[in-house]
Motif scaffolding. Structure first.
Motif, mmCIF file in Angstrom:
data_model
loop_
_atom_site.group_PDB
_atom_site.id
_atom_site.type_symbol
_atom_site.label_atom_id
_atom_site.label_comp_id
_atom_site.label_asym_id
_atom_site.label_seq_id
_atom_site.Cartn_x
_atom_site.Cartn_y
_atom_site.Cartn_z
ATOM 1 N N PRO A 48 0.832 -1.207 0.000
ATOM 2 C CA PRO A 48 0.000 0.000 0.000
ATOM 3 C C PRO A 48 0.865 1.255 0.000
ATOM 4 O O PRO A 48 1.902 1.293 0.656
ATOM 5 C CB PRO A 48 -0.804 -0.111 1.294
ATOM 6 C CG PRO A 48 -0.128 -1.157 2.113
ATOM 7 C CD PRO A 48 0.586 -2.063 1.160
ATOM 8 N N ILE A 49 0.391 2.265 -0.711
ATOM 9 C CA ILE A 49 1.197 3.486 -0.824
ATOM 10 C C ILE A 49 1.259 4.244 0.497
ATOM 11 O O ILE A 49 2.212 4.954 0.771
ATOM 12 C CB ILE A 49 0.678 4.359 -1.988
ATOM 13 C CG1 ILE A 49 1.680 5.451 -2.337
ATOM 14 C CG2 ILE A 49 -0.681 4.952 -1.699
ATOM 15 C CD1 ILE A 49 1.462 6.067 -3.693
ATOM 16 N N GLY A 50 0.241 4.099 1.358
ATOM 17 C CA GLY A 50 0.259 4.777 2.660
ATOM 18 C C GLY A 50 -1.012 5.563 2.904
ATOM 19 O O GLY A 50 -2.095 5.155 2.496
ATOM 20 N N VAL A 51 -0.867 6.726 3.531
ATOM 21 C CA VAL A 51 -2.042 7.577 3.781
ATOM 22 C C VAL A 51 -2.411 8.264 2.469
ATOM 23 O O VAL A 51 -1.550 8.777 1.756
ATOM 24 C CB VAL A 51 -1.729 8.633 4.870
ATOM 25 C CG1 VAL A 51 -2.897 9.603 5.026
ATOM 26 C CG2 VAL A 51 -1.420 7.938 6.191
ATOM 27 N N VAL A 52 -3.710 8.263 2.186
ATOM 28 C CA VAL A 52 -4.208 8.833 0.932
ATOM 29 C C VAL A 52 -5.168 9.974 1.261
ATOM 30 O O VAL A 52 -5.870 9.929 2.280
ATOM 31 C CB VAL A 52 -4.965 7.736 0.133
ATOM 32 C CG1 VAL A 52 -5.643 8.308 -1.089
ATOM 33 C CG2 VAL A 52 -4.009 6.609 -0.256
ATOM 34 N N ALA A 53 -5.197 10.998 0.410
ATOM 35 C CA ALA A 53 -6.212 12.055 0.527
ATOM 36 C C ALA A 53 -7.092 12.000 -0.716
ATOM 37 O O ALA A 53 -6.597 11.749 -1.826
ATOM 38 C CB ALA A 53 -5.545 13.417 0.626
ATOM 39 N N ALA A 54 -8.388 12.213 -0.508
ATOM 40 C CA ALA A 54 -9.321 12.212 -1.646
ATOM 41 C C ALA A 54 -10.157 13.483 -1.595
ATOM 42 O O ALA A 54 -10.686 13.839 -0.543
ATOM 43 C CB ALA A 54 -10.229 10.983 -1.580
ATOM 44 N N ILE A 55 -10.246 14.150 -2.719
ATOM 45 C CA ILE A 55 -11.092 15.350 -2.810
ATOM 46 C C ILE A 55 -12.157 15.030 -3.857
ATOM 47 O O ILE A 55 -11.843 14.752 -5.018
ATOM 48 C CB ILE A 55 -10.263 16.591 -3.185
ATOM 49 C CG1 ILE A 55 -9.160 16.811 -2.130
ATOM 50 C CG2 ILE A 55 -11.170 17.821 -3.297
ATOM 51 C CD1 ILE A 55 -8.272 18.025 -2.359
#
Ligand code: SIN
Length: 483
Positions: A143-150
């Motif tokens: 997994p790439i890590g913490v993700v942000a979604a807008i």
């Protein structure tokens, strides 16, 4: 507070807790312009707290097996499905789309959760045949890590689950900023995720009317390793720049300017049905809506007449009232924009074949319209209309149609209608677009890659490609292997 909104939370959701704030903003029903609820107006600091929570939750969530994560996601899918009717009503109340479309979107949105829960189990690496006898090579996906979604307002559930589902399935944790116009569906999704057993911090929802402040924190924080954004090209470019300093991976689903090509040899009924589906879905407020309907001279008059006949059967009115097929636009600015585009086209010689004005149903309703005699230089075809207006452009040759279709900085969706298989292949290959519908006006679903080329964005959502966006490839070299 509106009855349906009462059923679901109106507080933000951080670290498994419902978060209130002294500062709030109102969510309104675009059909009536009445207030539906108020939600916390969070700021940059709150976004930082959400990132803290997502970072804390990451080790345990990513350590689970894909099967364990899938079990939780499937419970979430089941709960959404069980609540589909009230979620659809909530969506229509805050977004405006007709109930029948809202129901379809709840199912569409849930499908990403079901599908990615399974697909997460197939994040395979590779064994690479060696080129040195004492070494062995392999790759694993992590997994790439913490993700942000807008997320945008036009699909208040599906555009969130299309990002959250692959993130959770691959072992990432996520901070979501829903659109200020439609935060209630996002909060309802969070409640059902909590009920399903999604652990604290794995999914966080930051409601705000200050998208720039929250967006900046999400972009600047180095712990956020990926940003996924669906929205305008102008905002996408700002986020792209802001993410440069922390070199985040980006998925950008930006604007489109979809050409819809109807050739003389098209099946007329199919082409009209395709145009109706593509153009008038969500009152023309999708990124993949046909924006420029290019029609070959030999079929132009028949196509225009049939399209007008079909458009005149659409029923404009509040989405919660049975039988209505065209709801309101999202804001006053959206109405003004569509009015201006139509007025400019008419001033420059185009002709209103039907519609062309605000509908008596209310200030945010625009009559479904067909505008004929449009030329490629007009702003109505150079800009994204985002309203229920079909702009018809006449062309003579296949080469001319391709040239007009590709004459835009955008390249999300394109459509073509022809009975000639060779032409269909040839033209589909030549169109600058991430997705092409051949004799088909609706093509989005959970198993296929959605995304664009040129200024329409980066990356893909949905399908196997959609999972890859949340994974990093790690290459491992085993040395000193004895002969
Ligand atoms: C969009 O308008 O961005 C999404 C449309 C879709 O998923 O079909």
């Amino acid at each position: 507070m509106n009855m349906i909104a009462k059923k679901f939370p109106t507080a933000a959701f951080i670290d498994g807790q419902w978060v209130t704030s002294a500062k709030t903003f109102a969510v309104t029903d675009p059909a009536t312009c009445a207030e539906v609820a108020t939600v916390p107006d969070l700021g940059g600091e709150d976004a930082g707290r959400a990132i803290d929570a997502a970072s804390r939750a990451l080790p345990a969530w990513s350590a689970k097996t894909a099967k364990e994560r899938a079990a939780i996601m499937k419970r979430w899918f089941d709960l959404i499905t069980a609540e589909s009717e009230s979620l659809a009503q909530l969506m229509t109340t805050e977004q405006g789309k007709p109930l029948v479309e809202a129901r379809a979107e709840v199912a569409y949105g849930a499908s990403f959760i079901e599908w990615f829960a399974e697909e997460g189990k197939r994040a395979y690496g590779r064994i690479i045949p060696t080129n040195v006898a004492s070494k062995r090579y392999l790759t694993i996906k992590q997994p790439i890590g913490v993700v942000a979604a807008i997320a945008p307002w036009n699909f208040p559930i599906a555009m969130i689950t299309r990002k959250v589902a692959p993130a959770l399935a691959s072992g990432c944790t996520i901070v979501v900023k829903p659109a200020a116009e439609t935060p209630l569906c996002a909060l309802a999704l969070a409640k059902l995720a909590l009920d399903a057993g999604v652990p604290p911090g794995v999914l966080n929802i930051v409601t705000t009317s200050d998208a720039a402040a929250v967006g900046k924190v999400l972009c600047d924080d180095g712990r956020v390793r990926k940003l996924s954004f669906t929205g305008s090209a102008a905002v996408g470019k700002i986020l792209y720049r802001q993410c440069a300093d922390t070199v985040k991976k980006l998925t950008l689903e930006l604007g489109g300017n979809a050409p819809f090509l109807v050739f003389d040899d098209a099946n007329l009924d199919l082409a009209v049905a395709g145009a109706m589906a593509s153009k008038y879905r969500n009152a023309g407020q999708t990124c993949v809506c046909a924006n420029r309907i290019l029609v070959q001279s030999g079929i132009y008059d028949r196509f225009a007449a049939s399209l007008v006949e079909a458009v005149n059967k659409l029923a404009v009115g509040p989405g919660l009232e049975a039988g209505n097929t065209i709801g309101p636009l999202i804001t006053k600015e959206a109405i003004e924009r569509v009015e201006t585009l139509v007025a400019e086209a008419v001033k420059n010689g185009a002709k209103v074949l039907t519609g062309g004005a605000v509908d008596p149903a209310g200030p945010l309703f625009f009559r479904p319209s067909v505008i004929g005699g449009v030329t490629p230089d007009m702003s109505i075809v150079r800009e994204e209309i985002f309203g229920p207006v079909a702009a018809l452009v006449r062309f003579d040759t296949e080469a001319e149609a391709i040239e007009i279709a590709n004459d835009t900085p955008f390249g999300l969706a394109a459509y073509l209608f022809s009975r000639d298989l060779s032409r269909a292949w040839r033209v589909a290959e030549k169109l600058d677009a991430g997705m092409v519908g051949v004799n088909e006006g609706i093509f989005s679903n959970e198993v296929v890659p959605f995304g664009g080329v040129k200024e329409s964005g980066l990356g893909r959502e949905g399908g196997a490609e959609g999972l890859e966006e949340y994974l990093e490839v790690k290459y491992i070299c085993l040395g000193a292997i004895d002969e």
